[in-house]
Write an enzyme that holds these catalytic residues in place. Structure first.
Site, PDB file in Angstrom:
ATOM      1  N   GLY A 149       3.966 -10.528   3.499  1.00  0.00           N
ATOM      2  CA  GLY A 149       2.852 -10.938   2.336  1.00  0.00           C
ATOM      3  C   GLY A 149       3.123 -11.821   1.409  1.00  0.00           C
ATOM      4  O   GLY A 149       3.798 -12.900   1.708  1.00  0.00           O
ATOM      5  N   SER A 150       2.680 -11.534   0.070  1.00  0.00           N
ATOM      6  CA  SER A 150       2.785 -12.398  -0.931  1.00  0.00           C
ATOM      7  C   SER A 150       4.574 -12.977  -1.113  1.00  0.00           C
ATOM      8  O   SER A 150       4.750 -14.026  -1.243  1.00  0.00           O
ATOM      9  CB  SER A 150       2.584 -11.702  -2.392  1.00  0.00           C
TER      10      SER A 150
ATOM     11  N   ASP B  15       5.022  -0.406  -1.768  1.00  0.00           N
ATOM     12  CA  ASP B  15       5.945   0.951  -2.259  1.00  0.00           C
ATOM     13  C   ASP B  15       5.495   2.037  -1.362  1.00  0.00           C
ATOM     14  O   ASP B  15       6.598   2.809  -1.038  1.00  0.00           O
ATOM     15  CB  ASP B  15       5.774   1.239  -3.809  1.00  0.00           C
ATOM     16  N   GLU B  16       4.222   2.607  -1.428  1.00  0.00           N
ATOM     17  CA  GLU B  16       3.998   3.782  -0.797  1.00  0.00           C
ATOM     18  C   GLU B  16       4.286   3.740   0.847  1.00  0.00           C
ATOM     19  O   GLU B  16       4.100   4.905   1.340  1.00  0.00           O
ATOM     20  CB  GLU B  16       2.396   4.042  -1.176  1.00  0.00           C
ATOM     21  N   LYS B  17       4.325   2.691   1.255  1.00  0.00           N
ATOM     22  CA  LYS B  17       4.597   2.680   2.828  1.00  0.00           C
ATOM     23  C   LYS B  17       6.180   2.469   3.232  1.00  0.00           C
ATOM     24  O   LYS B  17       6.621   2.553   4.235  1.00  0.00           O
ATOM     25  CB  LYS B  17       3.844   1.562   3.411  1.00  0.00           C
TER      26      LYS B  17
ATOM     27  N   GLU C   9     -12.304 -15.423 -22.466  1.00  0.00           N
ATOM     28  CA  GLU C   9     -11.450 -16.235 -23.351  1.00  0.00           C
ATOM     29  C   GLU C   9     -10.142 -15.700 -23.515  1.00  0.00           C
ATOM     30  O   GLU C   9      -9.050 -16.181 -24.099  1.00  0.00           O
ATOM     31  CB  GLU C   9     -12.320 -16.219 -24.874  1.00  0.00           C
TER      32      GLU C   9
ATOM     33  N   HIS D 188      11.705  -4.360  -5.584  1.00  0.00           N
ATOM     34  CA  HIS D 188      11.355  -3.425  -6.701  1.00  0.00           C
ATOM     35  C   HIS D 188      11.957  -2.188  -6.241  1.00  0.00           C
ATOM     36  O   HIS D 188      12.065  -1.763  -5.126  1.00  0.00           O
ATOM     37  CB  HIS D 188       9.849  -3.013  -6.270  1.00  0.00           C
TER      38      HIS D 188
ATOM     39  N   SER E 157      -1.533  -8.838  13.236  1.00  0.00           N
ATOM     40  CA  SER E 157      -2.353  -8.796  11.724  1.00  0.00           C
ATOM     41  C   SER E 157      -2.369 -10.128  11.243  1.00  0.00           C
ATOM     42  O   SER E 157      -1.824 -11.080  12.005  1.00  0.00           O
ATOM     43  CB  SER E 157      -1.176  -7.894  10.992  1.00  0.00           C
TER      44      SER E 157
END
Length: 332
Positions: free
Chosen positions: A25-26, A82-84, A230, A107, A50
């Site tokens: 991913g990112s 995280d949750e995976k 702004e 993380h 995927s």
């Protein structure tokens, strides 16, 4: 505070080793390509067929399943949400660990809250870039880097810090500087920043300001410009030079209003609530809540998300952004 730079890191610690980046991913696409361009042997893994799998192929990788990558690699970087991570670890990574391998995280959530408990005969460390993946990649290609954090949780080999610094160098982080921390510090401060300031705090502040103006009879479009649009102008100034640069750059009228009214918004009661939020993070209350929410299918998360998406600020904002051709539409 200890900061490491290029001269403190040696890529030779990765010689003869294979790094698996699981999750393209990112961060995954950036870290894997940067490592490869630094001469490191890299394999990547994602879900077959995927979009991420296809992107990995487009980047000239031959993607593997998580199980295959974990079996082949000496150093395993886990970059799925995280949750995976815990389920992925149990099903695909743990069965393929052997003494002397290393686990890498960007993380600390699952290690700190003990959702993943590695065996004692592997290294466990963190390299956490303080920027999104596209920036990590772009800075590397420009010969620079994104500042990052490094931490060692488990040092079986006696070389975990050297491995971590080599990994950080491979993704370009030591060009900018790598700050030493702990899994505990990174996890707790990261969650607090998201909840109290960067995401939870700022969105509630923006919406409260918007609602106040609309309820007082002002046009929603004007309220959107003043309270949301702004925001970027101000945040960019703070980002570039800190709060003092922002105050130097705005009008004296704006600065006086800032100095005399800001503390009426962020009151002592607000600060006390921030302390409560931090305590919930430190005590594991938030982690347990979030993990349970995922186990039961995210009913609260989904309901709140639907409610927020229907707020007037979203429809007004979509219409106004259509007037701004310089904004590229993001696909969520």
């Amino acid at each position: 505070m200890k900061i490491y730079y290029d001269q403190d890191a040696d890529l030779q610690y990765l010689d003869g080793k294979t790094v698996a980046v699981i999750g393209y991913g990112s961060q995954g696409h950036a870290q894997s390509q940067n490592l490869r361009d630094s001469g490191v042997k890299v394999v990547v893994a994602d879900i077959p067929s995927s979009e991420n799998w296809k992107k990995a192929e487009e980047a000239q990788f031959q993607p593997l399943t998580a199980d295959e990558a974990a079996r082949e690699a000496d150093i395993i970087q886990i970059l799925v949400p995280d949750e995976k991570q815990a389920a992925l670890y149990r099903e695909s990574i743990a069965p393929n660990l052997r003494p002397g391998k290393a686990l890498v995280f960007s993380h600390g959530f699952n290690i700190h809250f003990k959702q993943i408990v590695p065996p004692p005969d592997v290294d466990v460390f963190m390299v956490a870039p303080k920027g999104p993946g596209h920036l990590v990649r772009r800075m590397y290609e420009e010969g620079a880097g994104v500042p990052s954090l490094v931490a060692v949780e488990q040092d079986y080999s006696g070389q975990a810090l050297n491995l971590a610094l080599a990994y950080a160098k491979g993704i370009g982080a030591t060009r900018a500087g790598v700050i030493q921390t702990t899994f505990k510090e990174e996890t707790e401060t990261d969650l607090f920043g998201e909840q109290a300031v960067l995401c939870g705090g700022i969105t509630e502040l923006i919406r409260a300001g918007f609602d106040t103006l609309v309820d007082a009879g002002y046009q929603p479009e004007i309220a959107y410009f003043e309270c949301l649009h702004e925001m970027k102008l101000i945040v960019d100034l703070i980002y570039e030079g800190g709060i003092s640069t922002m105050r130097y750059s705005i009008s004296d009228t704006a600065e006086y209003g800032d100095l005399t009214r800001g503390k009426r918004i962020i009151t002592e009661a607000t600060r006390e609530e921030m302390k409560k939020i931090l305590k919930e993070i430190q005590d594991g209350v938030f982690a347990r809540e979030w993990l349970l929410e995922n186990q039961v299918g995210r009913p609260v998360y989904n309901a709140l998300r639907r409610k927020e998406q229907n707020h007037l600020i979203e429809t007004v904002g979509a219409r106004l952004r259509g007037m701004m051709p310089w904004l590229k539409k993001k696909v969520i």
